[in-house]
Design a protein around this motif. Structure first.
Motif, mmCIF file in Angstrom:
data_model
loop_
_atom_site.group_PDB
_atom_site.id
_atom_site.type_symbol
_atom_site.label_atom_id
_atom_site.label_comp_id
_atom_site.label_asym_id
_atom_site.label_seq_id
_atom_site.Cartn_x
_atom_site.Cartn_y
_atom_site.Cartn_z
ATOM 1 N N ALA A 103 19.515 -76.934 80.448
ATOM 2 C CA ALA A 103 18.094 -77.326 80.480
ATOM 3 C C ALA A 103 17.657 -77.831 79.112
ATOM 4 O O ALA A 103 16.913 -78.820 79.012
ATOM 5 C CB ALA A 103 17.233 -76.140 80.907
ATOM 6 N N ALA A 104 18.126 -77.184 78.061
ATOM 7 C CA ALA A 104 17.777 -77.616 76.705
ATOM 8 C C ALA A 104 18.326 -79.015 76.423
ATOM 9 O O ALA A 104 17.631 -79.862 75.851
ATOM 10 C CB ALA A 104 18.292 -76.614 75.676
ATOM 11 N N ILE A 105 19.558 -79.276 76.845
ATOM 12 C CA ILE A 105 20.161 -80.591 76.609
ATOM 13 C C ILE A 105 19.436 -81.666 77.405
ATOM 14 O O ILE A 105 19.170 -82.761 76.882
ATOM 15 C CB ILE A 105 21.674 -80.549 76.921
ATOM 16 C CG1 ILE A 105 22.392 -79.715 75.852
ATOM 17 C CG2 ILE A 105 22.263 -81.962 76.998
ATOM 18 C CD1 ILE A 105 23.835 -79.393 76.171
ATOM 19 N N GLN A 106 19.081 -81.384 78.647
ATOM 20 C CA GLN A 106 18.340 -82.363 79.446
ATOM 21 C C GLN A 106 16.976 -82.658 78.816
ATOM 22 O O GLN A 106 16.554 -83.814 78.738
ATOM 23 C CB GLN A 106 18.168 -81.863 80.880
ATOM 24 C CG GLN A 106 19.446 -81.887 81.677
ATOM 25 C CD GLN A 106 19.301 -81.253 83.050
ATOM 26 O OE1 GLN A 106 18.351 -80.531 83.335
ATOM 27 N NE2 GLN A 106 20.264 -81.534 83.909
ATOM 28 N N THR A 107 16.289 -81.605 78.367
ATOM 29 C CA THR A 107 14.988 -81.776 77.719
ATOM 30 C C THR A 107 15.150 -82.537 76.413
ATOM 31 O O THR A 107 14.351 -83.424 76.096
ATOM 32 C CB THR A 107 14.336 -80.393 77.469
ATOM 33 O OG1 THR A 107 14.249 -79.689 78.715
ATOM 34 C CG2 THR A 107 12.951 -80.530 76.869
ATOM 35 N N LEU A 108 16.188 -82.221 75.661
ATOM 36 C CA LEU A 108 16.484 -82.906 74.411
ATOM 37 C C LEU A 108 16.732 -84.389 74.643
ATOM 38 O O LEU A 108 16.138 -85.244 73.966
ATOM 39 C CB LEU A 108 17.714 -82.273 73.754
ATOM 40 C CG LEU A 108 18.330 -82.996 72.559
ATOM 41 C CD1 LEU A 108 17.366 -82.984 71.378
ATOM 42 C CD2 LEU A 108 19.653 -82.336 72.186
ATOM 43 N N ASP A 109 17.607 -84.713 75.593
ATOM 44 C CA ASP A 109 17.911 -86.118 75.868
ATOM 45 C C ASP A 109 16.656 -86.890 76.274
ATOM 46 O O ASP A 109 16.440 -88.011 75.823
ATOM 47 C CB ASP A 109 18.984 -86.231 76.952
ATOM 48 C CG ASP A 109 20.380 -85.921 76.437
ATOM 49 O OD1 ASP A 109 20.580 -85.890 75.200
ATOM 50 O OD2 ASP A 109 21.278 -85.699 77.268
ATOM 51 N N HIS A 110 15.814 -86.290 77.093
ATOM 52 C CA HIS A 110 14.571 -86.944 77.510
ATOM 53 C C HIS A 110 13.656 -87.158 76.303
ATOM 54 O O HIS A 110 13.086 -88.240 76.123
ATOM 55 C CB HIS A 110 13.862 -86.113 78.582
ATOM 56 C CG HIS A 110 12.586 -86.715 79.047
ATOM 57 N ND1 HIS A 110 11.357 -86.275 78.599
ATOM 58 C CD2 HIS A 110 12.341 -87.733 79.904
ATOM 59 C CE1 HIS A 110 10.412 -87.007 79.170
ATOM 60 N NE2 HIS A 110 10.973 -87.892 79.962
ATOM 61 N N ALA A 111 13.529 -86.134 75.468
ATOM 62 C CA ALA A 111 12.633 -86.225 74.311
ATOM 63 C C ALA A 111 13.081 -87.293 73.318
ATOM 64 O O ALA A 111 12.257 -88.049 72.794
ATOM 65 C CB ALA A 111 12.552 -84.870 73.610
ATOM 66 N N ILE A 112 14.373 -87.382 73.075
ATOM 67 C CA ILE A 112 14.876 -88.324 72.075
ATOM 68 C C ILE A 112 15.038 -89.720 72.666
ATOM 69 O O ILE A 112 14.585 -90.705 72.079
ATOM 70 C CB ILE A 112 16.216 -87.833 71.483
ATOM 71 C CG1 ILE A 112 16.066 -86.422 70.876
ATOM 72 C CG2 ILE A 112 16.758 -88.831 70.463
ATOM 73 C CD1 ILE A 112 14.969 -86.254 69.841
ATOM 74 N N ARG A 113 15.648 -89.822 73.819
ATOM 75 C CA ARG A 113 15.941 -91.139 74.397
ATOM 76 C C ARG A 113 14.735 -91.780 75.081
ATOM 77 O O ARG A 113 14.465 -92.954 74.887
ATOM 78 C CB ARG A 113 17.090 -91.036 75.379
ATOM 79 C CG ARG A 113 18.402 -90.753 74.686
ATOM 80 C CD ARG A 113 19.509 -90.695 75.678
ATOM 81 N NE ARG A 113 20.792 -90.808 75.003
ATOM 82 C CZ ARG A 113 21.931 -90.588 75.605
ATOM 83 N NH1 ARG A 113 21.966 -90.275 76.882
ATOM 84 N NH2 ARG A 113 23.055 -90.704 74.946
ATOM 85 N N ALA A 114 14.004 -91.031 75.901
ATOM 86 C CA ALA A 114 12.891 -91.615 76.662
ATOM 87 C C ALA A 114 11.581 -91.601 75.876
ATOM 88 O O ALA A 114 10.823 -92.559 75.925
ATOM 89 C CB ALA A 114 12.712 -90.877 77.992
ATOM 90 N N LEU A 115 11.322 -90.504 75.158
ATOM 91 C CA LEU A 115 10.049 -90.377 74.448
ATOM 92 C C LEU A 115 10.125 -90.846 73.000
ATOM 93 O O LEU A 115 9.097 -90.980 72.349
ATOM 94 C CB LEU A 115 9.559 -88.925 74.490
ATOM 95 C CG LEU A 115 9.323 -88.331 75.874
ATOM 96 C CD1 LEU A 115 8.941 -86.858 75.754
ATOM 97 C CD2 LEU A 115 8.268 -89.120 76.630
ATOM 98 N N ALA A 116 11.322 -91.059 72.497
ATOM 99 C CA ALA A 116 11.555 -91.528 71.126
ATOM 100 C C ALA A 116 11.072 -90.554 70.056
ATOM 101 O O ALA A 116 10.684 -90.971 68.967
ATOM 102 C CB ALA A 116 10.936 -92.914 70.912
ATOM 103 N N LEU A 117 11.116 -89.241 70.363
ATOM 104 C CA LEU A 117 10.822 -88.267 69.314
ATOM 105 C C LEU A 117 11.967 -88.308 68.307
ATOM 106 O O LEU A 117 13.091 -88.691 68.633
ATOM 107 C CB LEU A 117 10.638 -86.873 69.903
ATOM 108 C CG LEU A 117 9.453 -86.729 70.865
ATOM 109 C CD1 LEU A 117 9.318 -85.280 71.332
ATOM 110 C CD2 LEU A 117 8.158 -87.189 70.229
ATOM 111 N N ARG A 118 11.696 -87.910 67.086
ATOM 112 C CA ARG A 118 12.649 -88.146 65.999
ATOM 113 C C ARG A 118 13.381 -86.911 65.501
ATOM 114 O O ARG A 118 14.127 -86.974 64.529
ATOM 115 C CB ARG A 118 11.910 -88.790 64.843
ATOM 116 C CG ARG A 118 11.280 -90.086 65.263
ATOM 117 C CD ARG A 118 10.344 -90.574 64.225
ATOM 118 N NE ARG A 118 9.505 -91.617 64.776
ATOM 119 C CZ ARG A 118 9.179 -92.700 64.133
ATOM 120 N NH1 ARG A 118 9.614 -92.903 62.923
ATOM 121 N NH2 ARG A 118 8.402 -93.586 64.698
ATOM 122 N N GLY A 119 13.131 -85.797 66.141
ATOM 123 C CA GLY A 119 13.778 -84.568 65.717
ATOM 124 C C GLY A 119 13.440 -83.451 66.680
ATOM 125 O O GLY A 119 12.751 -83.653 67.686
#
Length: 172
Positions: A103-119
């Motif tokens: 779940a953490a990896i899926q949330t991470l991938d969405h945050a970085i790849r789709a939302l463009a968060l930087r960290g």
């Protein structure tokens, strides 16, 4: 947290909240903390050009997995919107449900790849001690974004960077 009966809990206090985590004194979160323009204005008056915002020492790990995933996704989307509203002045960090690596990896991938968060902002807790966080930190390193660690002993930081030499860690 307003609807929770066990810590951490919050109660409405005027336009803000009184937050209790069970480990110490309650923390008041005044209404103006939610006014991003005011916060950035006050920082600007102090000579600060940009702010990095994350969960800090708070996490979603005390919630059920479904609640944690939902809240992390929602907060990440809100932070991404704030970053778009205040380009160059506000940088947002992702929040992850660390109680479950997938779940953490899926949330991470969405945050970085789709939302463009930087960290990412993480309170490692049990995920590091038990080793369940190992694939999460590997994925953070693969994505090439920094991880901001809170409430994390130095030996854990050393272990994480030893396991993931390309991991960029910001440790308070």
């Amino acid at each position: 947290h307003v609807e929770r009966s066990e810590p951490p809990v919050a109660e409405r206090r005027g336009g803000g909240y009184l937050f209790r985590d069970g480990d110490g004194e309650p923390v008041e979160v005044p209404e103006h903390y939610f006014d991003v323009e005011r916060q950035l204005g006050e920082l600007g008056e102090q000579g600060v050009d940009a702010a990095v915002t994350g969960a800090g020492a708070l996490s979603v790990d005390h919630l059920s997995l479904s609640q944690a995933e939902e809240l992390a996704m929602h907060l990440n989307e809100e932070r991404a919107e704030l970053e778009r509203r205040f380009p160059g002045r506000l940088y947002a960090l992702a929040l992850l449900p660390m109680q479950d690596a997938q779940a953490a990896i899926q949330t991470l991938d969405h945050a970085i790849r789709a939302l463009a968060l930087r960290g990412v902002s993480v309170t490692p807790g049990d995920a590091v001690g038990s080793g369940t966080g190992r694939p999460v930190f590997q994925r953070i390193a693969e994505l090439g974004v920094p991880v901001f660690l809170h409430r994390c002993p130095r030996e854990i930081v050393d272990w994480l960077t030893g396991e993931n030499p390309s991991l960029t860690v910001v440790h308070g």
